[in-house]
Structures are given as C-alpha cells and as structure tokens.
Design a protein around this motif. Structure first.
Motif, short mmCIF file in Angstrom:
data_model
loop_
_atom_site.label_atom_id
_atom_site.label_comp_id
_atom_site.label_asym_id
_atom_site.label_seq_id
_atom_site.Cartn_x
_atom_site.Cartn_y
_atom_site.Cartn_z
N VAL A 1 0.86 -1.18 0.00
CA VAL A 1 0.00 0.00 0.00
C VAL A 1 0.90 1.23 0.00
CG1 VAL A 1 -1.72 1.31 1.31
CG2 VAL A 1 -1.84 -1.19 1.22
N GLY A 2 0.82 2.00 -1.06
CA GLY A 2 1.69 3.17 -1.19
C GLY A 2 1.16 4.41 -0.51
N SER A 3 -0.11 4.42 -0.17
CA SER A 3 -0.73 5.60 0.42
C SER A 3 -0.34 5.74 1.90
CB SER A 3 -2.26 5.50 0.31
OG SER A 3 -2.86 6.51 1.07
N THR A 4 0.35 6.82 2.20
CA THR A 4 0.73 7.09 3.59
C THR A 4 -0.50 7.30 4.45
OG1 THR A 4 2.80 8.07 2.83
CG2 THR A 4 2.09 8.62 5.07
N GLY A 5 -1.54 7.94 3.90
CA GLY A 5 -2.76 8.18 4.65
C GLY A 5 -3.45 6.90 5.07
N VAL A 6 -3.49 5.92 4.17
CA VAL A 6 -4.10 4.63 4.50
C VAL A 6 -3.29 3.94 5.58
CG1 VAL A 6 -4.60 2.32 3.60
CG2 VAL A 6 -5.23 4.34 2.26
N GLN A 7 -1.98 3.93 5.42
CA GLN A 7 -1.14 3.29 6.42
C GLN A 7 -1.27 3.97 7.78
OE1 GLN A 7 2.84 2.28 5.38
NE2 GLN A 7 2.29 1.60 3.33
N LEU A 8 -1.27 5.28 7.78
CA LEU A 8 -1.40 6.03 9.03
C LEU A 8 -2.74 5.72 9.72
CD1 LEU A 8 -0.15 8.14 10.93
CD2 LEU A 8 -1.29 9.89 9.55
N THR A 9 -3.79 5.65 8.93
CA THR A 9 -5.12 5.35 9.49
C THR A 9 -5.14 3.95 10.10
OG1 THR A 9 -6.16 6.80 7.88
CG2 THR A 9 -7.57 5.15 8.91
N VAL A 10 -4.59 2.98 9.39
CA VAL A 10 -4.58 1.60 9.90
C VAL A 10 -3.75 1.49 11.17
CG1 VAL A 10 -3.83 -0.75 9.37
CG2 VAL A 10 -5.07 0.56 7.66
N TRP A 11 -2.56 2.11 11.19
CA TRP A 11 -1.71 2.03 12.38
C TRP A 11 -2.31 2.81 13.54
CZ3 TRP A 11 0.93 -1.97 12.86
CH2 TRP A 11 1.61 -2.55 11.79
N THR A 12 -3.03 3.89 13.26
CA THR A 12 -3.71 4.62 14.33
C THR A 12 -4.79 3.75 14.97
OG1 THR A 12 -3.28 6.74 13.24
CG2 THR A 12 -5.06 6.70 14.87
N ALA A 13 -5.57 3.07 14.15
CA ALA A 13 -6.60 2.16 14.67
C ALA A 13 -5.96 1.03 15.46
CB ALA A 13 -7.45 1.61 13.53
N PHE A 14 -4.86 0.50 14.96
CA PHE A 14 -4.14 -0.58 15.67
C PHE A 14 -3.67 -0.08 17.03
CE2 PHE A 14 -0.61 -3.33 16.73
CZ PHE A 14 -1.08 -4.58 16.37
N GLY A 15 -3.11 1.13 17.07
CA GLY A 15 -2.65 1.70 18.33
C GLY A 15 -3.78 1.95 19.30
N ALA A 16 -4.93 2.40 18.78
CA ALA A 16 -6.09 2.62 19.64
C ALA A 16 -6.55 1.30 20.27
CB ALA A 16 -7.22 3.27 18.84
N LEU A 17 -6.55 0.23 19.49
CA LEU A 17 -6.91 -1.09 20.04
C LEU A 17 -5.90 -1.53 21.10
CD1 LEU A 17 -8.09 -2.94 16.81
CD2 LEU A 17 -9.50 -2.15 18.73
N ALA A 18 -4.62 -1.27 20.85
CA ALA A 18 -3.60 -1.60 21.85
C ALA A 18 -3.83 -0.78 23.12
CB ALA A 18 -2.20 -1.34 21.28
N GLY A 19 -4.22 0.49 22.97
CA GLY A 19 -4.52 1.32 24.13
C GLY A 19 -5.69 0.77 24.93
N LEU A 20 -6.72 0.30 24.24
CA LEU A 20 -7.86 -0.31 24.94
C LEU A 20 -7.43 -1.58 25.68
CD1 LEU A 20 -10.73 0.17 22.33
CD2 LEU A 20 -10.47 1.30 24.56
N LEU A 21 -6.51 -2.32 25.09
CA LEU A 21 -5.99 -3.51 25.76
C LEU A 21 -5.21 -3.12 27.02
CD1 LEU A 21 -5.75 -6.57 25.67
CD2 LEU A 21 -3.78 -6.32 24.17
N VAL A 22 -4.43 -2.05 26.94
CA VAL A 22 -3.71 -1.56 28.13
C VAL A 22 -4.70 -1.16 29.22
CG1 VAL A 22 -2.28 0.34 29.01
CG2 VAL A 22 -1.61 -0.83 26.92
N VAL A 23 -5.75 -0.44 28.84
CA VAL A 23 -6.76 -0.02 29.82
C VAL A 23 -7.42 -1.24 30.45
CG1 VAL A 23 -9.01 1.12 30.04
CG2 VAL A 23 -7.19 2.23 28.76
N GLY A 24 -7.79 -2.22 29.63
CA GLY A 24 -8.42 -3.42 30.16
C GLY A 24 -7.52 -4.19 31.10
N LEU A 25 -6.26 -4.36 30.72
CA LEU A 25 -5.32 -5.07 31.59
C LEU A 25 -5.07 -4.31 32.88
CD1 LEU A 25 -2.61 -6.50 29.15
CD2 LEU A 25 -4.23 -7.77 30.56
N SER A 26 -4.97 -2.98 32.79
CA SER A 26 -4.72 -2.21 34.01
C SER A 26 -5.91 -2.30 34.96
CB SER A 26 -4.40 -0.75 33.68
OG SER A 26 -5.53 -0.09 33.16
#
Length: 190
Positions: free
Chosen positions: A116-141
């Motif tokens: 995927v050459g689009s930086t915007g698409v990659q940024l959006t996907v990684w942002t969503a991935f990070g948000a899910l990781a943040g929810l996992l941190v909140v749940g574990l804490s």
C-alpha cells in the motif's frame, strides 16, 4: 536483476515508489522492522504517559496541598515519585505484555500494508491498531490494579497516547525504509 532493483541490503526486492524496498521475503513484512517499531512505540508510550502523569500530578498537588497541610512542592514531589514508580513498574509491565501480544498481529498488518503506497491509508490503519492496543492496556490495568475501571477521560487519554505512539513507531521505521537509493542500491544521504 540489475542494481536499480536491489535494496540497501543487496537483496532483490520491490524498488518501485510506494512499494517495499525492505528486501527479504515478498510474502510478508520483516520481523526486525516490526520489532523495532514496537520497541519505539513502547518507549514513546511510556514517556508520553509519564508526561501526562506529571501534568496530572501537578494539578492534583496544587488542589490537594492546602487540605493536606503541606506545600504544593512537597505534595507534588511525593505524588510524582509514587506515580512515576507505578508507571515504571506497572505501566512498563503492562506495556511490554501488550507489545508481546500485539507483535504477531502487527506483523500481519505490516504484511498486508506492504504494497500500500498511500501514507494516509497506512497512518489510518496504524492509528486504529494503536487505539486497540490502548484499549488492551486499559483493560489489563483494570484487571491488575485495585482502582477499578478507569474513567472515560483516563481511557481516552491512554487510547490517544497509544495510537500516537504506534504511529510514531511506524513513522520512524517506515521513514528509514523510504530513503532513496542510489544507482548501486545504497542509501543516499539527504
């Protein structure tokens, strides 16, 4: 294959703009890059959360110092030391645990985004991935601490910091992968 299609490591790879020049297997992302991005995201997350806690501690120290009968500086110092230890120990352990769980799915996401050459698409996907990781941190804490479930503002802050941290890890690693190559397949200094 001619030199124009070689990567900086000398292996054959996709040298087209927007594609991966990372070399290695064409089927997936490189583990080294995923691990580097995860390590940078963890470090950034812990550093950013430490800043957030220091700011929050400052506000609490100013508000609570008169009722405790101590100076705001004393209250801040006590709270800062206590909360820094909590972030360092509990937060560090939770962050490493989440990173260990998330590195496999991160590799799958990186593999899917490889072409995927689009930086915007990659940024959006990684942002969503990070948000899910943040929810996992909140749940574990919430599971490992006696504080009960976090408040909505606390959850929002953790999710935003986690998303921004994952974006930072992706940006640092992808930036090194997008540097131009000269005619001999060696990185050019910009």
């Amino acid at each position: 294959m001619d030199d124009a299609h070689r990567t900086r490591s000398g292996r054959e790879g996709d040298a087209r703009p927007g594609g991966s020049r990372a070399g290695g297997s064409r089927a997936g992302a490189r583990w080294r890059d995923v691990l580097r991005a995860a390590a940078r995201a963890c470090a950034m997350f812990l550093l950013a959360m430490l800043v957030v806690i220091v700011i929050d501690t400052s506000v609490q120290a100013v508000e609570q110092a008169p009722s405790l009968g101590v100076s705001p500086v004393h209250a801040f110092t006590t709270l800062a030391i206590t909360l820094t230890a909590v972030v360092g120990l509990v937060g560090g352990a939770l962050t490493v645990a989440v990173a260990a769980v998330a590195v496999g799915p991160a590799w799958l996401v990186a593999s899917a985004l490889r072409r995927v050459g689009s930086t915007g698409v990659q940024l959006t996907v990684w942002t969503a991935f990070g948000a899910l990781a943040g929810l996992l941190v909140v749940g574990l804490s919430a599971l490992v601490t006696d504080d009960g479930p976090p408040t909505l503002p606390e959850t929002v802050v953790v999710v935003i910091v986690a998303a921004a941290s994952v974006d930072y890890g992706w940006w640092r690693v992808s930036r090194s992968r997008r540097r131009p190559l000269d005619d001999e397949g060696v990185e050019r200094a910009e």
